[in-house]
Design an enzyme around this catalytic site. Structure first.
Site, PDB file in Angstrom:
ATOM      1  CB  THR A  67      62.091   8.904   6.031  1.00 17.04           C
ATOM      2  OG1 THR A  67      62.544   8.792   4.513  1.00 17.04           O
ATOM      3  CG2 THR A  67      60.740   8.285   6.246  1.00 17.04           C
TER       4      THR A  67
ATOM      5  CB  CYS B  44      66.189  12.131   0.217  1.00 11.13           C
ATOM      6  SG  CYS B  44      66.921  10.801   0.997  1.00 11.13           S
TER       7      CYS B  44
END
Length: 230
Positions: free
Chosen positions: A83, A197
Site C-alpha cells: 500500500t 494508491c
C-alpha cells in the site's frame, strides 16, 4: 529465488493484485509451473483505517514493525508494504528490521525518469497527497516535480478510495470524477500521473487519461519479481 515478505490487507482488494502480479511475473520468467516464494501478513484494514483517521501513526508504526518481524521469522528475505499510504511507516520498519525494504516510490520514479517525465501528477489518499513522506521522496531523492489535485478534488479522490474501492465497489460516476481530476492535473502541466494508491488501478486505466498512467501496484510487483530472481 528469494522469499518475498508482503505486508498486506490494506486493503485485501489490492493485496490480491500483488499476489497475482508477482506470481505471474515469476511464471513468465521461469516457466508455466513456476510460482513465487512468499509470505503474507494480512491486516484487518478496519483497524488500520481507524488508526489513520485518528492520526495514530506511532501505533501504526508498531503494527508494521511487528508484521515485518513476523515475516522475517517466517523466512522472508525482502519486504514489501502493499500500500502507498502506509509507507509513512517505512522508516520505522527499516530501523527495526535487518531485511531490505523495497520502497514503492522507487520503481515508479525510475520508470517515470526512464520515460523522460519530470513534472507529474499524484493521486492517492489524502495522507499520500498532502503529507510529505511520499512527495518528498519523489522530489528530493528522484528530482521530480509533483503536482497534487486541488482541495475539492483531493477530497473526492480520498472518498472514493475509502468508501468504494477498498470495498470492491467500482462506480461509473467515480470513474468520471477521476477522469476530471486527471484532466485538470494534465492541464496544469503534468505529463504523467502516478496512481499512488494501490486500489486506483481497479477503477481507471490508460483509456481514462490524456497522459500516461503509472500504476504503483504493477511497478512495485514487477520490481519485487526482479529482485527475488536476481
Amino acid at each position: 529465488m528469494k522469499t518475498l515478505g508482503l505486508i498486506g490487507g490494506m486493503s485485501w482488494e489490492s493485496t490480491s493484485e500483488y499476489y497475482r502480479l508477482i506470481n505471474q511475473g515469476v511464471r513468465d520468467r521461469l516457466g508455466p509451473k513456476a510460482s513465487a516464494r512468499l509470505a503474507l501478513w494480512s491486516f484487518d484494514f478496519a483497524e488500520i483505517a481507524a488508526l489513520q483517521a485518528a492520526g495514530e501513526w506511532h501505533a501504526l508504526d508498531a503494527l508494521m514493525v511487528d508484521a515485518a518481524r513476523r515475516l522475517e521469522a517466517a523466512g522472508a528475505e525482502l519486504l514489501l508494504i502493499c500500500t502507498n499510504s502506509v509507507h509513512k511507516s517505512a522508516p520505522a520498519i527499516e530501523a527495526a528490521s535487518a531485511l531490505p525494504l523495497l520502497h514503492i516510490v522507487d520503481p515508479c520514479a525510475a520508470a517515470l525518469k526512464a520515460d523522460g517525465h519530470a513534472r507529474v501528477g499524484l493521486l492517492g489518499t489524502a495522507f499520500t497527497m498532502e503529507q510529505t513522506f511520499y512527495r518528498a521522496r519523489l522530489e528530493e531523492q528522484h528530482g521530480l516535480e509533483v503536482l497534487i489535485p486541488e482541495a475539492d478534488d483531493r477530497a473526492e479522490v480520498h472518498r472514493v478510495i475509502y468508501e468504494e474501492l477498498v470495498a470492491g465497489r467500482i462506480e461509473p460516476s467515480s470513474r468520471e470524477a477521476y477522469r476530471g481530476v486527471i484532466a485538470r492535473l494534465a492541464a496544469r502541466g503534468a505529463t504523467a500521473i502516478i496512481l499512488g494508491c494501490t486500489e486506483i488501478m481497479l477503477l481507471i486505466g490508460p483509456e481514462d487519461s490524456p497522459v500516461p498512467l503509472y500504476d504503483t501496484t504493477r511497478l512495485h510487483a514487477e520490481a519485487a519479481v526482479m529482485l527475488a530472481l536476481a
